[in-house]
Scaffold this motif. Structure first.
Motif, PDB file in Angstrom:
ATOM      1  N   ASP A  56      -3.203  -1.034  14.908  1.00  0.00           N
ATOM      2  CA  ASP A  56      -2.175  -2.001  15.286  1.00  0.00           C
ATOM      3  C   ASP A  56      -2.595  -3.411  14.888  1.00  0.00           C
ATOM      4  O   ASP A  56      -3.703  -3.848  15.206  1.00  0.00           O
ATOM      5  CB  ASP A  56      -1.930  -1.925  16.793  1.00  0.00           C
ATOM      6  CG  ASP A  56      -0.738  -2.741  17.230  1.00  0.00           C
ATOM      7  OD1 ASP A  56       0.257  -2.769  16.490  1.00  0.00           O
ATOM      8  OD2 ASP A  56      -0.806  -3.350  18.317  1.00  0.00           O
ATOM      9  N   GLY A  57      -1.733  -4.094  14.157  1.00  0.00           N
ATOM     10  CA  GLY A  57      -1.973  -5.488  13.838  1.00  0.00           C
ATOM     11  C   GLY A  57      -2.679  -5.752  12.525  1.00  0.00           C
ATOM     12  O   GLY A  57      -2.796  -6.907  12.115  1.00  0.00           O
ATOM     13  N   ILE A  58      -3.146  -4.725  11.837  1.00  0.00           N
ATOM     14  CA  ILE A  58      -3.833  -4.970  10.568  1.00  0.00           C
ATOM     15  C   ILE A  58      -2.801  -5.046   9.446  1.00  0.00           C
ATOM     16  O   ILE A  58      -1.857  -4.261   9.395  1.00  0.00           O
ATOM     17  CB  ILE A  58      -4.908  -3.889  10.276  1.00  0.00           C
ATOM     18  CG1 ILE A  58      -5.824  -4.344   9.139  1.00  0.00           C
ATOM     19  CG2 ILE A  58      -4.267  -2.539   9.974  1.00  0.00           C
ATOM     20  CD1 ILE A  58      -7.070  -3.504   8.965  1.00  0.00           C
ATOM     21  N   SER A  59      -2.984  -6.020   8.565  1.00  0.00           N
ATOM     22  CA  SER A  59      -2.091  -6.142   7.419  1.00  0.00           C
ATOM     23  C   SER A  59      -2.576  -5.217   6.302  1.00  0.00           C
ATOM     24  O   SER A  59      -3.736  -4.784   6.293  1.00  0.00           O
ATOM     25  CB  SER A  59      -2.062  -7.583   6.912  1.00  0.00           C
ATOM     26  OG  SER A  59      -3.313  -7.927   6.352  1.00  0.00           O
ATOM     27  N   GLN A  60      -1.694  -4.941   5.367  1.00  0.00           N
ATOM     28  CA  GLN A  60      -2.069  -4.099   4.232  1.00  0.00           C
ATOM     29  C   GLN A  60      -3.212  -4.736   3.454  1.00  0.00           C
ATOM     30  O   GLN A  60      -4.164  -4.055   3.059  1.00  0.00           O
ATOM     31  CB  GLN A  60      -0.855  -3.894   3.322  1.00  0.00           C
ATOM     32  CG  GLN A  60      -1.154  -2.988   2.150  1.00  0.00           C
ATOM     33  CD  GLN A  60       0.100  -2.541   1.426  1.00  0.00           C
ATOM     34  OE1 GLN A  60       1.164  -2.453   2.035  1.00  0.00           O
ATOM     35  NE2 GLN A  60      -0.027  -2.255   0.152  1.00  0.00           N
ATOM     36  N   ARG A  61      -3.141  -6.044   3.274  1.00  0.00           N
ATOM     37  CA  ARG A  61      -4.192  -6.755   2.546  1.00  0.00           C
ATOM     38  C   ARG A  61      -5.536  -6.666   3.266  1.00  0.00           C
ATOM     39  O   ARG A  61      -6.573  -6.426   2.648  1.00  0.00           O
ATOM     40  CB  ARG A  61      -3.780  -8.223   2.386  1.00  0.00           C
ATOM     41  CG  ARG A  61      -4.790  -9.074   1.623  1.00  0.00           C
ATOM     42  CD  ARG A  61      -4.331 -10.532   1.568  1.00  0.00           C
ATOM     43  NE  ARG A  61      -5.067 -11.460   0.794  1.00  0.00           N
ATOM     44  CZ  ARG A  61      -6.375 -11.695   0.796  1.00  0.00           C
ATOM     45  NH1 ARG A  61      -7.148 -10.985   1.541  1.00  0.00           N
ATOM     46  NH2 ARG A  61      -6.920 -12.627   0.049  1.00  0.00           N
ATOM     47  N   MET A  62      -5.529  -6.859   4.585  1.00  0.00           N
ATOM     48  CA  MET A  62      -6.777  -6.818   5.347  1.00  0.00           C
ATOM     49  C   MET A  62      -7.369  -5.410   5.336  1.00  0.00           C
ATOM     50  O   MET A  62      -8.590  -5.239   5.227  1.00  0.00           O
ATOM     51  CB  MET A  62      -6.535  -7.293   6.782  1.00  0.00           C
ATOM     52  CG  MET A  62      -7.806  -7.523   7.568  1.00  0.00           C
ATOM     53  SD  MET A  62      -8.986  -8.648   6.793  1.00  0.00           S
ATOM     54  CE  MET A  62      -8.098 -10.174   6.763  1.00  0.00           C
ATOM     55  N   LEU A  63      -6.519  -4.401   5.445  1.00  0.00           N
ATOM     56  CA  LEU A  63      -7.008  -3.021   5.382  1.00  0.00           C
ATOM     57  C   LEU A  63      -7.627  -2.745   4.015  1.00  0.00           C
ATOM     58  O   LEU A  63      -8.713  -2.169   3.921  1.00  0.00           O
ATOM     59  CB  LEU A  63      -5.873  -2.035   5.680  1.00  0.00           C
ATOM     60  CG  LEU A  63      -6.246  -0.552   5.639  1.00  0.00           C
ATOM     61  CD1 LEU A  63      -7.395  -0.231   6.578  1.00  0.00           C
ATOM     62  CD2 LEU A  63      -5.013   0.295   5.959  1.00  0.00           C
ATOM     63  N   THR A  64      -6.949  -3.183   2.965  1.00  0.00           N
ATOM     64  CA  THR A  64      -7.474  -2.993   1.608  1.00  0.00           C
ATOM     65  C   THR A  64      -8.824  -3.678   1.444  1.00  0.00           C
ATOM     66  O   THR A  64      -9.776  -3.080   0.925  1.00  0.00           O
ATOM     67  CB  THR A  64      -6.479  -3.551   0.564  1.00  0.00           C
ATOM     68  OG1 THR A  64      -5.244  -2.831   0.681  1.00  0.00           O
ATOM     69  CG2 THR A  64      -7.014  -3.426  -0.851  1.00  0.00           C
ATOM     70  N   LEU A  65      -8.930  -4.926   1.885  1.00  0.00           N
ATOM     71  CA  LEU A  65     -10.194  -5.660   1.756  1.00  0.00           C
ATOM     72  C   LEU A  65     -11.325  -4.986   2.521  1.00  0.00           C
ATOM     73  O   LEU A  65     -12.452  -4.889   2.027  1.00  0.00           O
ATOM     74  CB  LEU A  65     -10.016  -7.102   2.253  1.00  0.00           C
ATOM     75  CG  LEU A  65      -9.172  -8.016   1.372  1.00  0.00           C
ATOM     76  CD1 LEU A  65      -8.943  -9.353   2.072  1.00  0.00           C
ATOM     77  CD2 LEU A  65      -9.836  -8.227   0.019  1.00  0.00           C
ATOM     78  N   ASN A  66     -11.026  -4.522   3.733  1.00  0.00           N
ATOM     79  CA  ASN A  66     -12.065  -3.876   4.533  1.00  0.00           C
ATOM     80  C   ASN A  66     -12.483  -2.539   3.938  1.00  0.00           C
ATOM     81  O   ASN A  66     -13.668  -2.216   3.913  1.00  0.00           O
ATOM     82  CB  ASN A  66     -11.597  -3.712   5.975  1.00  0.00           C
ATOM     83  CG  ASN A  66     -11.847  -4.961   6.781  1.00  0.00           C
ATOM     84  OD1 ASN A  66     -12.898  -5.123   7.374  1.00  0.00           O
ATOM     85  ND2 ASN A  66     -10.893  -5.880   6.761  1.00  0.00           N
ATOM     86  N   LEU A  67     -11.538  -1.765   3.459  1.00  0.00           N
ATOM     87  CA  LEU A  67     -11.876  -0.487   2.829  1.00  0.00           C
ATOM     88  C   LEU A  67     -12.712  -0.708   1.576  1.00  0.00           C
ATOM     89  O   LEU A  67     -13.699   0.000   1.343  1.00  0.00           O
ATOM     90  CB  LEU A  67     -10.613   0.311   2.509  1.00  0.00           C
ATOM     91  CG  LEU A  67      -9.923   0.943   3.711  1.00  0.00           C
ATOM     92  CD1 LEU A  67      -8.533   1.438   3.327  1.00  0.00           C
ATOM     93  CD2 LEU A  67     -10.761   2.084   4.293  1.00  0.00           C
ATOM     94  N   ARG A  68     -12.357  -1.704   0.779  1.00  0.00           N
ATOM     95  CA  ARG A  68     -13.148  -2.018  -0.428  1.00  0.00           C
ATOM     96  C   ARG A  68     -14.559  -2.443  -0.054  1.00  0.00           C
ATOM     97  O   ARG A  68     -15.536  -2.064  -0.706  1.00  0.00           O
ATOM     98  CB  ARG A  68     -12.476  -3.109  -1.241  1.00  0.00           C
ATOM     99  CG  ARG A  68     -11.305  -2.607  -2.038  1.00  0.00           C
ATOM    100  CD  ARG A  68     -10.745  -3.697  -2.919  1.00  0.00           C
ATOM    101  NE  ARG A  68      -9.542  -3.236  -3.579  1.00  0.00           N
ATOM    102  CZ  ARG A  68      -8.644  -4.031  -4.110  1.00  0.00           C
ATOM    103  NH1 ARG A  68      -8.802  -5.336  -4.081  1.00  0.00           N
ATOM    104  NH2 ARG A  68      -7.577  -3.536  -4.688  1.00  0.00           N
ATOM    105  N   GLY A  69     -14.673  -3.273   0.982  1.00  0.00           N
ATOM    106  CA  GLY A  69     -15.997  -3.711   1.422  1.00  0.00           C
ATOM    107  C   GLY A  69     -16.841  -2.550   1.920  1.00  0.00           C
ATOM    108  O   GLY A  69     -18.032  -2.444   1.593  1.00  0.00           O
ATOM    109  N   LEU A  70     -16.231  -1.661   2.701  1.00  0.00           N
ATOM    110  CA  LEU A  70     -16.961  -0.490   3.197  1.00  0.00           C
ATOM    111  C   LEU A  70     -17.345   0.437   2.055  1.00  0.00           C
ATOM    112  O   LEU A  70     -18.426   1.039   2.055  1.00  0.00           O
ATOM    113  CB  LEU A  70     -16.121   0.252   4.241  1.00  0.00           C
ATOM    114  CG  LEU A  70     -15.963  -0.461   5.586  1.00  0.00           C
ATOM    115  CD1 LEU A  70     -14.851   0.188   6.408  1.00  0.00           C
ATOM    116  CD2 LEU A  70     -17.279  -0.463   6.354  1.00  0.00           C
TER     117      LEU A  70
END
Length: 130
Positions: A56-70
């Motif tokens: 809840d509350g995560i943007s598509q961009r933030m999810l993408t950035l976090n997945l790339r970082g992980l």
């Protein structure tokens, strides 16, 4: 003049310059979105859209950035399946799975101490307001 290094003692010893390299790792695994992603992926592989709906509350961009970082840090793998449209699954690596224990322990600690923390916050806010 800005110091390039601040020695903060840990276990009575100052942190050395090479110890500061862990700061980026701690920032990654301590980020609220990364913690939630790891917790969700602990149950097995998930599609991007499943992760997005579950957080809840995560943007598509933030999810993408976090997945790339992980993924960059070796904690998540990304698998693209040749379908139309392409299907992309994310899964924890062995390194990522080794993070589940500490993440779950941290979540349990937060849940256990939530009432105490809420009382402390209310007391602080009351003192600050008046």
């Amino acid at each position: 003049m800005i110091p390039d290094h601040i020695a903060v003692p840990v276990d009575g010893k100052p942190i050395q310059r090479e110890d500061c390299k862990i700061a980026s790792i701690l920032a990654r695994i301590g980020d609220k979105w990364s913690v939630l992603i790891v917790m969700l992926l602990a149950g097995g592989p998930r599609r991007f859209s499943e992760l997005k709906r579950s957080i809840d509350g995560i943007s598509q961009r933030m999810l993408t950035l976090n997945l790339r970082g992980l993924e960059r840090d070796g904690m998540v793998t990304r698998t693209v399946f040749p379908t139309n449209p392409p299907r992309v699954d994310y899964e924890l690596t062995a390194l990522g799975r080794s993070l589940c224990g500490p993440v779950i322990a941290l979540g349990n600690w937060a849940e256990e101490h939530l009432p105490e923390i809420e009382r402390a916050r209310a007391g602080f806010d009351a003192r600050a307001a008046g």
